[in-house]
Design a protein around this motif. Structure first.
Motif, mmCIF file in Angstrom:
data_model
loop_
_atom_site.group_PDB
_atom_site.id
_atom_site.type_symbol
_atom_site.label_atom_id
_atom_site.label_comp_id
_atom_site.label_asym_id
_atom_site.label_seq_id
_atom_site.Cartn_x
_atom_site.Cartn_y
_atom_site.Cartn_z
ATOM 1 N N ALA A 107 -6.315 56.204 16.869
ATOM 2 C CA ALA A 107 -7.717 55.873 16.589
ATOM 3 C C ALA A 107 -8.618 57.000 17.072
ATOM 4 O O ALA A 107 -8.322 57.688 18.044
ATOM 5 N N GLY A 108 -9.755 57.161 16.404
ATOM 6 C CA GLY A 108 -10.695 58.208 16.766
ATOM 7 C C GLY A 108 -10.311 59.534 16.138
ATOM 8 O O GLY A 108 -9.440 59.609 15.268
ATOM 9 N N ASN A 109 -10.991 60.552 16.575
ATOM 10 C CA ASN A 109 -10.772 61.885 16.025
ATOM 11 C C ASN A 109 -10.864 62.876 17.166
ATOM 12 O O ASN A 109 -11.733 62.777 18.026
ATOM 13 N N SER A 110 -9.952 63.826 17.173
ATOM 14 C CA SER A 110 -9.945 64.825 18.227
ATOM 15 C C SER A 110 -9.467 66.137 17.625
ATOM 16 O O SER A 110 -9.317 66.256 16.408
ATOM 17 N N GLY A 111 -9.228 67.125 18.485
ATOM 18 C CA GLY A 111 -8.745 68.395 17.987
ATOM 19 C C GLY A 111 -8.597 69.403 19.097
ATOM 20 O O GLY A 111 -9.004 69.158 20.237
ATOM 21 N N VAL A 112 -8.011 70.516 18.761
ATOM 22 C CA VAL A 112 -7.834 71.623 19.691
ATOM 23 C C VAL A 112 -8.583 72.819 19.126
ATOM 24 O O VAL A 112 -8.250 73.317 18.051
ATOM 25 N N GLN A 113 -9.615 73.230 19.852
ATOM 26 C CA GLN A 113 -10.376 74.418 19.455
ATOM 27 C C GLN A 113 -9.665 75.667 19.965
ATOM 28 O O GLN A 113 -9.136 75.666 21.074
ATOM 29 N N PHE A 114 -9.684 76.720 19.170
ATOM 30 C CA PHE A 114 -9.165 78.017 19.601
ATOM 31 C C PHE A 114 -9.945 79.096 18.884
ATOM 32 O O PHE A 114 -10.598 78.833 17.876
ATOM 33 N N ARG A 115 -9.926 80.294 19.448
ATOM 34 C CA ARG A 115 -10.778 81.365 18.934
ATOM 35 C C ARG A 115 -12.193 80.831 18.698
ATOM 36 O O ARG A 115 -12.761 80.983 17.624
ATOM 37 N N SER A 116 -12.712 80.203 19.713
ATOM 38 C CA SER A 116 -13.997 79.521 19.613
ATOM 39 C C SER A 116 -14.919 79.973 20.728
ATOM 40 O O SER A 116 -14.473 80.486 21.747
ATOM 41 N N GLU A 117 -16.205 79.745 20.531
ATOM 42 C CA GLU A 117 -17.184 80.054 21.568
ATOM 43 C C GLU A 117 -18.028 78.825 21.827
ATOM 44 O O GLU A 117 -18.370 78.083 20.912
#
Length: 201
Positions: A107-117
């Motif tokens: 349930a819900g939404n998530s993620g892994v940020q990379f090469r991000s600011e």
């Protein structure tokens, strides 16, 4: 090649450098004397620098949402008005990140940020997505939006720990879910700044 000179950083002194053409990377092994010979052992990776396993040292984010339990980073909320981020201080351009992730009840939404600011209240850059209908997709948060629309959901083990791998080398981005290729994108226009992680609501 064994580097014993003084022109490179100290971390390479006494190291065995081997070109891994299949993995498209340079392996660094430590040489330890053993009698009249040397034995090579794998040099430690950055895992301990990214997460020490006990607290959120080196990370920025709301303490009401993020904590460490039993060596795991836990993000939990009853619902969010806007995306929230847990941001690492570790910088990386080319990166290979492997992690185990479980989304309770998918349930819900998530993620892994990379090469991000990170800005004051947001993060901009690549996101390897996590969530029902989103597993295995690739977005550019606050940028070009959805970059890879094909879902990797068929590789998901719902309710279990799932291994997510992210490789970013030059302009090529690849992600894997439980060992299965999800994204294979050559993106020369991409953002190559910092490694980050996120939870979105």
């Amino acid at each position: 090649m064994i580097y014993l000179g003084d022109a490179w950083p100290d971390k390479y002194r006494g190291a065995l450098l081997m070109n891994n053409i299949h993995g498209q990377r340079l392996n660094v092994d430590r040489l330890e004397p053993e009698g009249s010979e040397y034995v090579g052992t794998h040099a430690p990776d950055n895992t301990g620098r990214l997460f020490n396993g006990s607290d959120l040292t080196g990370w920025s984010g709301s303490q009401s949402l993020w904590r460490v339990e039993d060596g795991e980073i836990i993000g939990r909320s009853d619902g969010l008005r806007r995306n929230e981020w847990l941001v690492s201080d570790l910088a990386a351009e080319d990166v290979r990140l492997s992690l185990e992730v479980k989304l309770v009840d998918n349930a819900g939404n998530s993620g892994v940020q990379f090469r991000s600011e990170a800005t004051d209240d947001s993060v901009r850059g690549y996101q390897a997505d996590i969530g029902a209908g989103w597993w295995g997709k690739l977005c550019e948060e606050h940028g070009r939006k959805l970059l890879w629309d094909e879902s990797g959901e068929r590789h998901l083990r719902p309710g279990e720990w799932n291994r997510y791998e992210i490789e970013a080398r030059g302009s090529r981005i690849r992600t894997f879910l439980n060992g299965n290729l999800c994204v294979d994108l050559d993106d020369p226009d991409g953002n190559a700044i910092r490694l980050r992680t996120s939870q979105s609501g």
